[in-house]
Design a protein around this motif. Structure first.
Motif, PDB file in Angstrom:
ATOM      1  N   ALA A 281       0.828  -1.202   0.000  1.00 62.69           N
ATOM      2  CA  ALA A 281       0.000   0.000   0.000  1.00 62.69           C
ATOM      3  C   ALA A 281       0.869   1.261   0.000  1.00 62.69           C
ATOM      4  CB  ALA A 281      -0.927  -0.002   1.221  1.00 62.69           C
ATOM      5  N   VAL A 282       1.908   1.292   0.848  1.00 65.89           N
ATOM      6  CA  VAL A 282       2.799   2.453   0.917  1.00 65.89           C
ATOM      7  C   VAL A 282       3.537   2.649  -0.407  1.00 65.89           C
ATOM      8  CG1 VAL A 282       4.873   3.386   2.008  1.00 65.89           C
ATOM      9  CG2 VAL A 282       3.088   2.323   3.413  1.00 65.89           C
ATOM     10  N   THR A 283       4.014   1.532  -0.977  1.00 69.43           N
ATOM     11  CA  THR A 283       4.713   1.607  -2.258  1.00 69.43           C
ATOM     12  C   THR A 283       3.789   2.112  -3.357  1.00 69.43           C
ATOM     13  OG1 THR A 283       6.189  -0.207  -1.636  1.00 69.43           O
ATOM     14  CG2 THR A 283       6.008   0.299  -3.982  1.00 69.43           C
ATOM     15  N   GLY A 284       2.561   1.613  -3.361  1.00 65.10           N
ATOM     16  CA  GLY A 284       1.601   2.042  -4.374  1.00 65.10           C
ATOM     17  C   GLY A 284       1.287   3.523  -4.283  1.00 65.10           C
ATOM     18  N   VAL A 285       1.067   4.017  -3.051  1.00 64.60           N
ATOM     19  CA  VAL A 285       0.778   5.443  -2.860  1.00 64.60           C
ATOM     20  C   VAL A 285       1.979   6.281  -3.274  1.00 64.60           C
ATOM     21  CG1 VAL A 285       0.321   7.218  -1.136  1.00 64.60           C
ATOM     22  CG2 VAL A 285      -0.928   5.056  -1.047  1.00 64.60           C
ATOM     23  N   ALA A 286       3.182   5.840  -2.881  1.00 67.83           N
ATOM     24  CA  ALA A 286       4.393   6.589  -3.219  1.00 67.83           C
ATOM     25  C   ALA A 286       4.605   6.648  -4.725  1.00 67.83           C
ATOM     26  CB  ALA A 286       5.604   5.956  -2.540  1.00 67.83           C
ATOM     27  N   GLN A 287       4.400   5.528  -5.407  1.00 65.22           N
ATOM     28  CA  GLN A 287       4.600   5.501  -6.859  1.00 65.22           C
ATOM     29  C   GLN A 287       3.546   6.338  -7.578  1.00 65.22           C
ATOM     30  OE1 GLN A 287       6.976   4.311  -8.710  1.00 65.22           O
ATOM     31  NE2 GLN A 287       8.147   3.251  -7.151  1.00 65.22           N
ATOM     32  N   ALA A 288       2.341   6.381  -7.022  1.00 63.98           N
ATOM     33  CA  ALA A 288       1.269   7.154  -7.657  1.00 63.98           C
ATOM     34  C   ALA A 288       1.416   8.647  -7.400  1.00 63.98           C
ATOM     35  CB  ALA A 288      -0.094   6.670  -7.159  1.00 63.98           C
ATOM     36  N   ALA A 289       1.779   9.012  -6.156  1.00 62.94           N
ATOM     37  CA  ALA A 289       1.823  10.429  -5.787  1.00 62.94           C
ATOM     38  C   ALA A 289       3.196  11.066  -5.968  1.00 62.94           C
ATOM     39  CB  ALA A 289       1.368  10.591  -4.328  1.00 62.94           C
ATOM     40  N   PHE A 290       4.268  10.300  -5.680  1.00 59.30           N
ATOM     41  CA  PHE A 290       5.630  10.863  -5.754  1.00 59.30           C
ATOM     42  C   PHE A 290       6.566   9.888  -6.459  1.00 59.30           C
ATOM     43  CE2 PHE A 290       3.600  11.824  -1.648  1.00 59.30           C
ATOM     44  CZ  PHE A 290       3.392  13.199  -1.793  1.00 59.30           C
ATOM     45  N   PRO A 291       6.333   9.581  -7.717  1.00 55.72           N
ATOM     46  CA  PRO A 291       7.157   8.570  -8.405  1.00 55.72           C
ATOM     47  C   PRO A 291       8.638   8.923  -8.459  1.00 55.72           C
ATOM     48  CG  PRO A 291       5.827   9.820  -9.975  1.00 55.72           C
ATOM     49  CD  PRO A 291       5.337  10.177  -8.615  1.00 55.72           C
ATOM     50  N   GLY A 292       8.962  10.185  -8.656  1.00 52.02           N
ATOM     51  CA  GLY A 292      10.365  10.582  -8.734  1.00 52.02           C
ATOM     52  C   GLY A 292      11.099  10.342  -7.434  1.00 52.02           C
TER      53      GLY A 292
END
Length: 221
Positions: free
Chosen positions: A33-44
């Protein structure tokens, strides 16, 4: 005895089920879940704040790196003055047993832990100040502190706007570029204080050098 065995078995079963549930929740679902949110909101940022140039990753905006053109007869790195130079990185990485001075070595991040009155530190600062003053043609009194001192981590990717501006004319000369164009490049890559009040204005050396290289190529260099 039978009740004792049954109670023990029940408790062990409950503990095992709790272990499995917590492993799935904390070890699988939560990281996903954390990885998914991070990749969606702050991919860079999630991928290491990578900096690319012409389709190739050249580093991270969070990690400083060297810009050298080889080594001298003593094996010391020789700075490539076509590029803006970072601040010194004289932490743990400068004390390798093999004698190599791998500044910005990610495996040995850390400060030198030398006090302000340490004779080795005072000597090193004086030598750096003299080198900066002679290399960039400025009085020693005009050399910024970050040009002669390393950061606590030894991996600082930023320099002060003052140090970047100090280097601009020499960088322009080395690249056969108009000095005012390189100075403008420095201003364009100067970031202000975080949220307007935290920290100090700064220039990311990697991002500045990538822009410089693009400018040089555009001039046919």
């Amino acid at each position: 005895m039978n009740n004792s065995v049954r109670n023990t078995a029940r408790l062990m079963g409950a503990g095992l089920r709790a272990l499995l549930v917590l492993t799935v929740v904390c070890g699988v679902l939560y990281p996903l879940a954390v990885t998914g949110v991070a990749q969606a909101a702050f991919p860079g940022r999630a991928n290491g704040s990578e900096v690319s140039s012409h389709g190739k990753v050249v580093g991270s905006s969070l990690i400083g790196q060297r810009y050298d053109k080889g080594k001298d007869k003593q094996g010391n790195p020789v700075p490539d003055l076509k590029y803006f130079q970072p601040r010194p990185s004289a932490g743990l990485g400068s004390n390798r047993a093999n004698g190599v001075n791998p500044r910005y070595d990610l495996q040995v991040s850390g400060a030198s832990n030398l006090g302000a009155t340490n004779t080795d530190l005072v000597k090193a600062v004086k030598e750096r100040k003299q080198w900066v003053a002679e290399t960039y043609g400025v009085p020693a009194s005009k050399v910024p502190a970050d040009a002669v001192t390393s950061s606590g981590s030894g991996l600082d990717p930023d320099i002060s706007p003052a140090y970047a501006r100090l280097q601009a004319d020499r960088v322009a000369k080395e690249n056969h570029l108009p000095a005012d164009r390189v100075r403008r490049l420095v201003e364009d890559h100067t970031d202000g204080r975080t949220l307007g009040f935290m920290g100090e204005p700064r220039v990311n050396v990697l991002e500045l050098n990538v822009a410089l290289r693009d400018l040089t190529r555009g001039q046919g260099g």
